[in-house]
Structures are given as C-alpha cells and as structure tokens.
Design an enzyme around this catalytic site. Structure first.
Site, PDB file in Angstrom:
ATOM      1  N   ASN A  37       0.864  -1.182   0.000  1.00  0.00           N
ATOM      2  CA  ASN A  37       0.000   0.000   0.000  1.00  0.00           C
ATOM      3  C   ASN A  37       0.897   1.227   0.000  1.00  0.00           C
ATOM      4  O   ASN A  37       1.770   1.366   0.867  1.00  0.00           O
ATOM      5  CB  ASN A  37      -0.894   0.005   1.245  1.00  0.00           C
ATOM      6  CG  ASN A  37      -1.915  -1.114   1.221  1.00  0.00           C
ATOM      7  OD1 ASN A  37      -2.476  -1.429   0.178  1.00  0.00           O
ATOM      8  ND2 ASN A  37      -2.156  -1.732   2.374  1.00  0.00           N
ATOM      9  N   HIS A  45       6.640  -1.412   3.593  1.00  0.00           N
ATOM     10  CA  HIS A  45       6.545  -2.846   3.899  1.00  0.00           C
ATOM     11  C   HIS A  45       5.793  -3.561   2.796  1.00  0.00           C
ATOM     12  O   HIS A  45       4.918  -2.993   2.156  1.00  0.00           O
ATOM     13  CB  HIS A  45       5.859  -3.086   5.252  1.00  0.00           C
ATOM     14  CG  HIS A  45       4.559  -2.365   5.410  1.00  0.00           C
ATOM     15  ND1 HIS A  45       4.481  -1.019   5.731  1.00  0.00           N
ATOM     16  CD2 HIS A  45       3.268  -2.784   5.291  1.00  0.00           C
ATOM     17  CE1 HIS A  45       3.224  -0.650   5.803  1.00  0.00           C
ATOM     18  NE2 HIS A  45       2.453  -1.701   5.535  1.00  0.00           N
TER      19      HIS A  45
HETATM   20  P1  AMP Z   1      -0.592  -0.818   5.750  1.00  0.00           P
HETATM   21  O1  AMP Z   1      -2.061  -0.521   5.765  1.00  0.00           O
HETATM   22  O2  AMP Z   1      -0.122  -1.355   4.418  1.00  0.00           O
HETATM   23  O3  AMP Z   1       0.231   0.345   6.242  1.00  0.00           O
HETATM   24  O4  AMP Z   1      -0.388  -2.023   6.734  1.00  0.00           O
HETATM   25  C1  AMP Z   1       0.075  -1.893   8.036  1.00  0.00           C
HETATM   26  C2  AMP Z   1       0.033  -3.252   8.663  1.00  0.00           C
HETATM   27  O5  AMP Z   1       0.860  -3.239   9.802  1.00  0.00           O
HETATM   28  C3  AMP Z   1      -1.358  -3.692   9.117  1.00  0.00           C
HETATM   29  O6  AMP Z   1      -1.690  -4.931   8.490  1.00  0.00           O
HETATM   30  C4  AMP Z   1      -1.206  -3.823  10.639  1.00  0.00           C
HETATM   31  O7  AMP Z   1      -1.963  -4.897  11.157  1.00  0.00           O
HETATM   32  C5  AMP Z   1       0.283  -4.044  10.784  1.00  0.00           C
HETATM   33  N1  AMP Z   1       0.865  -3.641  12.056  1.00  0.00           N
HETATM   34  C6  AMP Z   1       0.689  -2.463  12.699  1.00  0.00           C
HETATM   35  N2  AMP Z   1       1.413  -2.434  13.836  1.00  0.00           N
HETATM   36  C7  AMP Z   1       2.054  -3.621  13.913  1.00  0.00           C
HETATM   37  C8  AMP Z   1       2.952  -4.198  14.842  1.00  0.00           C
HETATM   38  N3  AMP Z   1       3.334  -3.560  15.966  1.00  0.00           N
HETATM   39  N4  AMP Z   1       3.430  -5.439  14.606  1.00  0.00           N
HETATM   40  C9  AMP Z   1       3.057  -6.109  13.501  1.00  0.00           C
HETATM   41  N5  AMP Z   1       2.211  -5.622  12.576  1.00  0.00           N
HETATM   42  C10 AMP Z   1       1.712  -4.386  12.772  1.00  0.00           C
END
Ligand code: AMP
Length: 106
Positions: free
Chosen positions: A84, A97
């Site tokens: 994203n 990511h």
């Molecule tokens: P995005 O919407 O592409 O920015 O995705 C962010 C992702 O990070 C989401 O799927 C969240 O569930 C994940 N996320 C947020 N904080 C953490 C964390 N502390 N550890 C692991 N995953 C996380």
C-alpha cells in the site's frame, strides 16, 4: 532510524519481535492483525516512508528476495504480495513494507 516509527523500532530490535526471516537489510515478522491464515510483513531496516521514497535498487531487489526466501523457508508456494503506497491507497504505517498473505499457517 526514525524515533517515532514503530517499524523502525521493530526492525532495529528496540521492540523485541520474533523475526520469521532476516537478511542484511530486511526483516520479516508476522502482522499483528492478520488478514489471512498467514500474514507477514517484509520491512527494510532503514526508514523509507513509502515505496515512492525508495531509490536504492539493491534494496528493492533484496526486499523481493526476502519474499522469496521466507516463503521458501516456510514451504509456501502460493501467496499474495501487496504494497500500500499512500494514505489514499490504505497505507497506515508509514515505513515501507510488503505484505505476504497466504492460506497456509506458518
Ligand atoms: P498498511 O495498511 O499497508 O500500512 O499495513 C500496516 C500493517 O501493519 C497492518 O496490516 C497492521 O496490522 C500491521 N501492524 C501495525 N502495527 C504492527 C505491529 N506492531 N506489529 C506487527 N504488525 C503491525
């Protein structure tokens, strides 16, 4: 390293996290809120807010190589990848990511 960035803290060991895979410049860990039976995130150790900010071609290659290595390690051949980029596309964590989603549990 961005002091206010959660993924910087995870990727650099400040928040202890189990890495499913690690390479020289990337880490892979499980998503905290999985949207599939297996949901991992491939994250560069260095901070880039979005894919638009990444200009290091070697790191681009290493990120994709980490996708391949971690899925190979877990014996997963069928999976989806997703990046994203930007708020309008649903990005919530502004540290680049790659999502890896699969039906198989790790
Ligand atoms: P995005 O919407 O592409 O920015 O995705 C962010 C992702 O990070 C989401 O799927 C969240 O569930 C994940 N996320 C947020 N904080 C953490 C964390 N502390 N550890 C692991 N995953 C996380």
């Amino acid at each position: 390293m961005n002091e206010d960035c959660i993924f910087c803290k995870i990727a650099n060991g400040i928040i202890p996290t189990k890495f499913v895979y690690e390479s020289a410049n990337t880490v892979v860990f499980n998503d905290i809120n999985p949207k599939a039976p297996m949901h991992m995130l491939v994250v560069p150790k260095k901070h880039y807010a979005t894919l638009n900010d990444l200009d290091d071609k070697e790191l681009m290659s290493e990120l994709l190589q980490s996708v391949k290595e971690v899925t190979k390690k877990l014996n997963i051949s069928d999976y989806k990848t997703l990046i994203n980029t930007g708020k309008g596309a649903g990005q919530e964590v502004f540290h680049l990511h790659i999502h890896i989603l699969a039906d198989k549990k790790s």
